[in-house]
Write an enzyme that holds these catalytic residues in place. Structure first.
Site, PDB file in Angstrom:
ATOM      1  N   TYR A  56       0.835  -1.191   0.000  1.00 43.10           N
ATOM      2  CA  TYR A  56       0.000   0.000   0.000  1.00 43.10           C
ATOM      3  C   TYR A  56       0.876   1.249   0.000  1.00 43.10           C
ATOM      4  CZ  TYR A  56      -2.587   3.955   1.671  1.00 43.10           C
ATOM      5  OH  TYR A  56      -3.096   5.213   1.771  1.00 43.10           O
ATOM      6  N   HIS A  59      -2.244   0.809   7.049  1.00 43.54           N
ATOM      7  CA  HIS A  59      -3.492   0.624   6.284  1.00 43.54           C
ATOM      8  C   HIS A  59      -4.238  -0.651   6.682  1.00 43.54           C
ATOM      9  CE1 HIS A  59      -5.892   1.662   2.564  1.00 43.54           C
ATOM     10  NE2 HIS A  59      -5.596   2.833   3.059  1.00 43.54           N
TER      11      HIS A  59
HETATM   12 MG    MG Z   1      -4.499   5.975   5.877  1.00 43.05          MG
END
Ligand code: MG
Length: 361
Positions: free
Chosen positions: A164, A214
């Site tokens: 991510y 995340h």
């Molecule tokens: Mg974030």
């Protein structure tokens, strides 16, 4: 007594100037030319929010006194009996922020004045640096530091795997370049501390470094990661655990002093109140429209103030400029402001939203 100004109509505006769906609410009033704007952006379910506004909230609020923001918020929140959730909260936020906008226009003041006035002259923001290698992340961070930014979130690609927040991803973590790479927790949690070892060595102690997990790592590996990152003195480590794993925050807190920011997926006070009350996090990171708008966000900020928790409201591309402006009015007025995530708006967005918030050094 003068007749109250009332709500005459509510429209939803759906737009995607940069390919990210944005939902903006426009509340019309009985005073000619007077209207308010609010952000109701739930980009992944934009039409569900628009339906909730047009079919349910518009008829419910039409005719009400625009001055009664708290009363309207409470009535809307309870009107469906079952409440909360990102669809209904975003719909409610669109109305709520628009009513605050109307109140500020009627007062002839910037909204932060109605929130008690400025606690600071400007809103410090953090930016996103990313890259395929440690050197590329360093270079990206240096470019931001040279522009005057002091807080930088750093994310790096994991060779051979999905991850991510590096440049091969879009802003929601979806793969752009390779649809075939898989996510693996272990390469990620072992790479992240090495990235920050590199960055501290290369950039020194002055820069404030941030990182976003995340919500992707199995809980016990998240505990390990928070401990491994402690020596690099992050400004905060973001969304270390999924909302389903919140009980692990007690374990994290007992084992490391890495500052923790949590909550961009939170929609309900039952999720965030225990973390704040027990001082298990350092920054509340909610997306203001996802919790229902400025009315609940002000209360949340005040609650955090009493318990030593600062704010770091979510603000990337899936907040409209209207929502970003709302964030910043609140950021200016609350004593326990921590940091604001910056949304950089491109020309197409500026064309659709004249008066976008600006960044100055
Ligand atoms: Mg974030």
């Amino acid at each position: 007594m003068p007749r109250p100004v009332t709500i005459t109509d509510v429209k939803t505006i759906l737009t995607a100037p940069n390919g990210i769906r944005l939902v903006v609410v426009k509340v019309y009033t009985s005073e000619p030319g007077l209207y308010g704007l609010g952000c109701a952006t739930f980009t992944q379910r934009a039409l569900a929010v628009a339906t909730a506004i047009e079919k349910y909230l518009c008829p419910f609020v039409t005719g009400r006194d625009v001055d009664r923001i708290e009363d309207i918020y409470q009535a809307c929140n309870l009107s469906g009996y079952w409440r909360s959730g990102p669809v209904l909260n975003n719909a409610l936020s669109g109305i709520d922020q628009a009513l605050w906008d109307i109140k500020a226009k009627r007062a002839g003041m910037p909204l932060y004045q109605l929130f008690g006035g400025k606690c600071r002259e400007a809103v410090p923001v953090y930016v996103h640096a990313s890259g395929e290698t440690f050197g590329a992340v360093e270079e990206s961070a240096r470019a931001y530091l040279e522009q005057g930014f002091r807080h930088v979130r750093c994310q790096v690609a994991i060779p051979g795997f999905s991850t991510y927040g590096n440049r091969s991803m879009n802003s929601f973590g979806a793969l752009n370049l390779s649809q075939t790479r898989t996510w693996e927790a272990t390469p990620y949690v072992t790479t992240a501390p090495r990235l920050f070892a590199h960055l501290r060595q290369a950039l020194g102690d002055e820069v404030e470094l941030l990182h976003d997990v995340h919500e992707r790592v199995p809980a016990i590996q998240a505990v390990w990661l928070a401990k491994a990152l402690e020596e690099y003195r992050l400004f905060f480590l973001e969304d270390l655990l999924a909302p389903e794993d919140l009980d692990y925050f007690r374990m994290v807190r007992q084992q490391t002093a890495t500052p923790l920011a949590m909550g961009e997926l939170f929609v309900n006070q039952a999720e965030y109140v225990p973390l704040i009350r027990e001082r298990l996090i350092d920054f509340i990171r909610v997306h203001i429209s996802d919790i229902g708008g400025l009315t609940p966000a002000r209360k949340l900020a005040a609650f955090c103030e009493f318990l030593g928790v600062r704010t770091a409201f979510h603000g990337p591309g899936d907040v409209s400029p209207v929502g970003h402006a709302a964030n910043m009015h609140l950021d200016l007025a609350i004593p326990n402001f921590g940091i604001q995530e910056l949304a950089l708006f491109r020309d197409e967005t500026r064309e659709v939203f004249p008066g976008c918030p600006e960044v100055h050094d």
